[in-house]
Design a protein around this motif. Structure first.
Motif, mmCIF file in Angstrom:
data_model
loop_
_atom_site.group_PDB
_atom_site.id
_atom_site.type_symbol
_atom_site.label_atom_id
_atom_site.label_comp_id
_atom_site.label_asym_id
_atom_site.label_seq_id
_atom_site.Cartn_x
_atom_site.Cartn_y
_atom_site.Cartn_z
ATOM 1 N N GLY A 117 -67.036 23.802 38.466
ATOM 2 C CA GLY A 117 -68.030 23.940 39.523
ATOM 3 C C GLY A 117 -67.346 24.038 40.871
ATOM 4 N N ASN A 118 -67.825 23.279 41.799
ATOM 5 C CA ASN A 118 -67.225 23.315 43.132
ATOM 6 C C ASN A 118 -66.326 22.101 43.384
ATOM 7 O OD1 ASN A 118 -69.428 21.614 43.211
ATOM 8 N ND2 ASN A 118 -70.247 22.399 45.128
ATOM 9 N N ARG A 119 -65.660 21.643 42.327
ATOM 10 C CA ARG A 119 -64.691 20.553 42.436
ATOM 11 C C ARG A 119 -63.315 21.053 42.005
ATOM 12 N NH1 ARG A 119 -69.327 19.264 40.819
ATOM 13 N NH2 ARG A 119 -68.810 19.795 38.692
ATOM 14 N N THR A 120 -62.295 20.527 42.653
ATOM 15 C CA THR A 120 -60.930 20.892 42.301
ATOM 16 C C THR A 120 -60.008 19.717 42.604
ATOM 17 O OG1 THR A 120 -59.231 22.619 42.511
ATOM 18 C CG2 THR A 120 -60.343 21.939 44.550
ATOM 19 N N VAL A 121 -58.744 19.884 42.267
ATOM 20 C CA VAL A 121 -57.752 18.829 42.423
ATOM 21 C C VAL A 121 -56.548 19.395 43.166
ATOM 22 C CG1 VAL A 121 -56.189 17.296 41.149
ATOM 23 C CG2 VAL A 121 -58.494 17.703 40.288
ATOM 24 N N PHE A 122 -56.000 18.600 44.067
ATOM 25 C CA PHE A 122 -54.786 18.938 44.797
ATOM 26 C C PHE A 122 -53.738 17.851 44.550
ATOM 27 C CE2 PHE A 122 -58.088 21.103 47.119
ATOM 28 C CZ PHE A 122 -57.505 22.279 47.560
ATOM 29 N N VAL A 123 -52.478 18.258 44.559
ATOM 30 C CA VAL A 123 -51.374 17.301 44.472
ATOM 31 C C VAL A 123 -50.437 17.571 45.631
ATOM 32 C CG1 VAL A 123 -49.363 16.579 43.124
ATOM 33 C CG2 VAL A 123 -51.522 17.017 41.967
ATOM 34 N N TYR A 124 -50.055 16.496 46.330
ATOM 35 C CA TYR A 124 -49.049 16.607 47.379
ATOM 36 C C TYR A 124 -47.693 16.364 46.732
ATOM 37 C CZ TYR A 124 -46.267 15.951 51.512
ATOM 38 O OH TYR A 124 -45.292 16.086 52.466
ATOM 39 N N VAL A 125 -46.782 17.327 46.868
ATOM 40 C CA VAL A 125 -45.465 17.278 46.230
ATOM 41 C C VAL A 125 -44.388 17.256 47.307
ATOM 42 C CG1 VAL A 125 -43.912 18.488 44.647
ATOM 43 C CG2 VAL A 125 -46.374 18.586 44.268
ATOM 44 N N HIS A 126 -43.421 16.363 47.142
ATOM 45 C CA HIS A 126 -42.279 16.293 48.062
ATOM 46 C C HIS A 126 -40.998 16.352 47.235
ATOM 47 C CE1 HIS A 126 -39.909 15.193 51.549
ATOM 48 N NE2 HIS A 126 -39.338 14.238 50.829
ATOM 49 N N GLN A 127 -40.168 17.329 47.525
ATOM 50 C CA GLN A 127 -38.903 17.532 46.807
ATOM 51 C C GLN A 127 -39.105 17.543 45.294
ATOM 52 O OE1 GLN A 127 -36.196 14.572 48.393
ATOM 53 N NE2 GLN A 127 -35.903 15.753 50.279
#
Length: 190
Positions: A35-45
């Motif tokens: 639907g109108n939901r999603t997931v984000f991940v913040y990645v460092h190195q």
């Protein structure tokens, strides 16, 4: 760097982190990415640091039912809101300030998509241990503005403002036991 589910660079195995989501442990992975939901991940190195579950749409949800239901936007031009409804540190996260970086990168990413309004729908996990009876809105606001709870402290220290206090926002056993089901919309329109 912020990566969205389905984008190049997003490792689908990262979705397994959702199984241990401390904010909303009962919401299925499927529900978070449809639907109108999603997931984000913040990645460092190359190391995932923070996960943010987001609902996009054309109105501001004030309870979890509205987050988990679609609001019928017709095209990407109808999307005016991004609601961060679950934000949490991932295992092996070591970068100090990763939560702040994740929020700022996510807002920048969403602005490029034309989204202009950024809010959370956040729990108040320790409120019931500090307040012995169900409070009115002014008491809840006073509690949050004192930076007493970890969630309030996180959002307020990252520049968010309290937008609204929402009674009966989440009927899950977890939220009822923590805060009588009260949740908060924090405004991240920085």
């Amino acid at each position: 760097m912020i990566l969205q589910y389905g984008e190049v660079g997003f490792n689908d195995e990262w979705l397994n982190f959702l199984i241990n989501d401390p904010v909303h442990p009962t919401i299925s992975i499927e529900k978070r990415i449809t639907g109108n939901r999603t997931v984000f991940v913040y990645v460092h190195q190359g190391i995932p640091q923070f996960m943010v579950c987001v609902r996009i749409g054309n109105k501001l949800p004030r309870n979890m039912m509205e987050v988990l239901n679609d609001d019928g936007y017709k095209s990407k031009y109808d999307i005016t809101y991004a609601i961060f409804y679950s934000i949490f540190r991932l295992p092996h996260a070591s970068l100090k300030g990763a939560g702040t970086l994740a929020i700022k990168d996510l807002i920048g990413h969403c602005r490029k998509l034309g989204i202009k309004n950024f809010f959370t729908l956040s729990p108040i996990p320790s409120m019931k241990t500090h307040l012995k009876s169900k409070p009115d809105e002014s008491i809840v606001r006073q509690y949050l503005e004192s930076w007493e709870g970890s969630v309030a402290r996180f959002h307020l220290s990252n520049g968010a403002k309290i937008h609204s206090i929402n009674f009966d926002a989440d009927y899950s056993e977890l939220r009822l036991n923590e805060s009588w089901g009260i949740m908060v919309n924090y405004d991240y329109n920085l």
